[in-house]
Design a protein around this motif. Structure first.
Motif, short mmCIF file in Angstrom:
data_model
loop_
_atom_site.label_atom_id
_atom_site.label_comp_id
_atom_site.label_asym_id
_atom_site.label_seq_id
_atom_site.Cartn_x
_atom_site.Cartn_y
_atom_site.Cartn_z
N GLN A 187 0.83 -1.20 0.00
CA GLN A 187 0.00 0.00 0.00
C GLN A 187 0.86 1.25 0.00
OE1 GLN A 187 -2.50 -0.53 3.51
NE2 GLN A 187 -4.23 -1.08 2.19
N LEU A 188 0.39 2.29 -0.68
CA LEU A 188 0.99 3.61 -0.68
C LEU A 188 -0.07 4.60 -0.22
CD1 LEU A 188 2.89 3.60 -4.11
CD2 LEU A 188 3.83 3.08 -1.85
N VAL A 189 0.24 5.40 0.79
CA VAL A 189 -0.71 6.36 1.34
C VAL A 189 -0.08 7.74 1.34
CG1 VAL A 189 -2.15 6.99 3.29
CG2 VAL A 189 -1.76 4.58 2.77
N GLU A 190 -0.67 8.67 0.57
CA GLU A 190 -0.17 10.04 0.50
C GLU A 190 -0.86 10.92 1.54
OE1 GLU A 190 -0.65 8.80 -3.97
OE2 GLU A 190 -1.80 8.56 -2.11
N SER A 191 -0.16 11.97 1.96
CA SER A 191 -0.73 12.95 2.88
C SER A 191 -0.01 14.28 2.68
CB SER A 191 -0.61 12.49 4.33
OG SER A 191 0.75 12.36 4.71
N GLY A 192 -0.59 15.35 3.20
CA GLY A 192 0.05 16.65 3.17
C GLY A 192 -0.55 17.66 2.21
N GLY A 193 -1.45 17.22 1.34
CA GLY A 193 -2.08 18.15 0.41
C GLY A 193 -2.94 19.16 1.15
N ASP A 194 -3.00 20.39 0.60
CA ASP A 194 -3.73 21.46 1.27
C ASP A 194 -3.98 22.61 0.30
OD1 ASP A 194 -3.31 22.68 4.71
OD2 ASP A 194 -4.99 22.81 3.33
N LEU A 195 -4.68 23.62 0.79
CA LEU A 195 -4.90 24.86 0.06
C LEU A 195 -3.92 25.90 0.57
CD1 LEU A 195 -6.53 26.80 -1.78
CD2 LEU A 195 -8.09 27.13 0.15
N VAL A 196 -3.10 26.45 -0.32
CA VAL A 196 -2.09 27.45 0.06
C VAL A 196 -2.10 28.60 -0.93
CG1 VAL A 196 -0.61 25.75 1.19
CG2 VAL A 196 -0.24 26.31 -1.22
N GLN A 197 -1.55 29.72 -0.51
CA GLN A 197 -1.40 30.87 -1.39
C GLN A 197 -0.14 30.74 -2.23
OE1 GLN A 197 -1.46 34.28 1.27
NE2 GLN A 197 -3.68 34.48 1.05
N ALA A 198 -0.15 31.38 -3.38
CA ALA A 198 1.04 31.39 -4.23
C ALA A 198 2.24 31.89 -3.45
CB ALA A 198 0.79 32.26 -5.46
N GLY A 199 3.37 31.22 -3.64
CA GLY A 199 4.58 31.55 -2.92
C GLY A 199 4.77 30.75 -1.65
#
Length: 120
Positions: A3-15
């Protein structure tokens, strides 16, 4: 089993910055090459960065100097540090593990993806 489980994605501002993580299961991790891909809805997945079984790295031209891929053999994890994010980096990011040495050829695994959204 694997299994591969990704995490850490989010909404951020440019820069801004984000760090994506991929946790892998299985005893074969140390013998496999790893990569991060990304995909926008309706378009094909594209390679963002890779780190091979031999620890060689490769980056898409669009992210060179901004993204860094790394792996921790003790923890069975692969990370993607993303700095100076741009709106065009918005996509679902996928972790990939594949075999490129003779003993692992034919093996190919994918995570479910994590959403990264960069606002202007």
């Amino acid at each position: 089993q694997v299994q591969l489980v990704e995490s850490g994605g989010d909404l951020v501002q440019a820069g801004g910055s984000l760090r994506l993580s991929c946790a892998a299961s299985g005893r074969i991790f140390s013998f496999m090459s790893m990569a991060w891909y990304r995909q926008v809805s309706g378009k094909q997945r594209e390679l963002v960065a890779s780190i091979t079984w031999g620890r060689r790295t490769n980056y898409a031209n669009s992210v060179k100097g901004r993204f860094t891929i790394s792996r921790d053999y003790a923890k069975n994890t692969v990370d993607l540090q993303m700095n100076s994010l741009k709106p065009e980096d918005t996509a679902v990011y996928y972790c990939n593990m594949w075999g490129e040495i003779p003993s692992t050829q034919g093996l190919d695994y994918w995570g479910q993806g994590t959403q990264v959204t960069v606002s202007s």
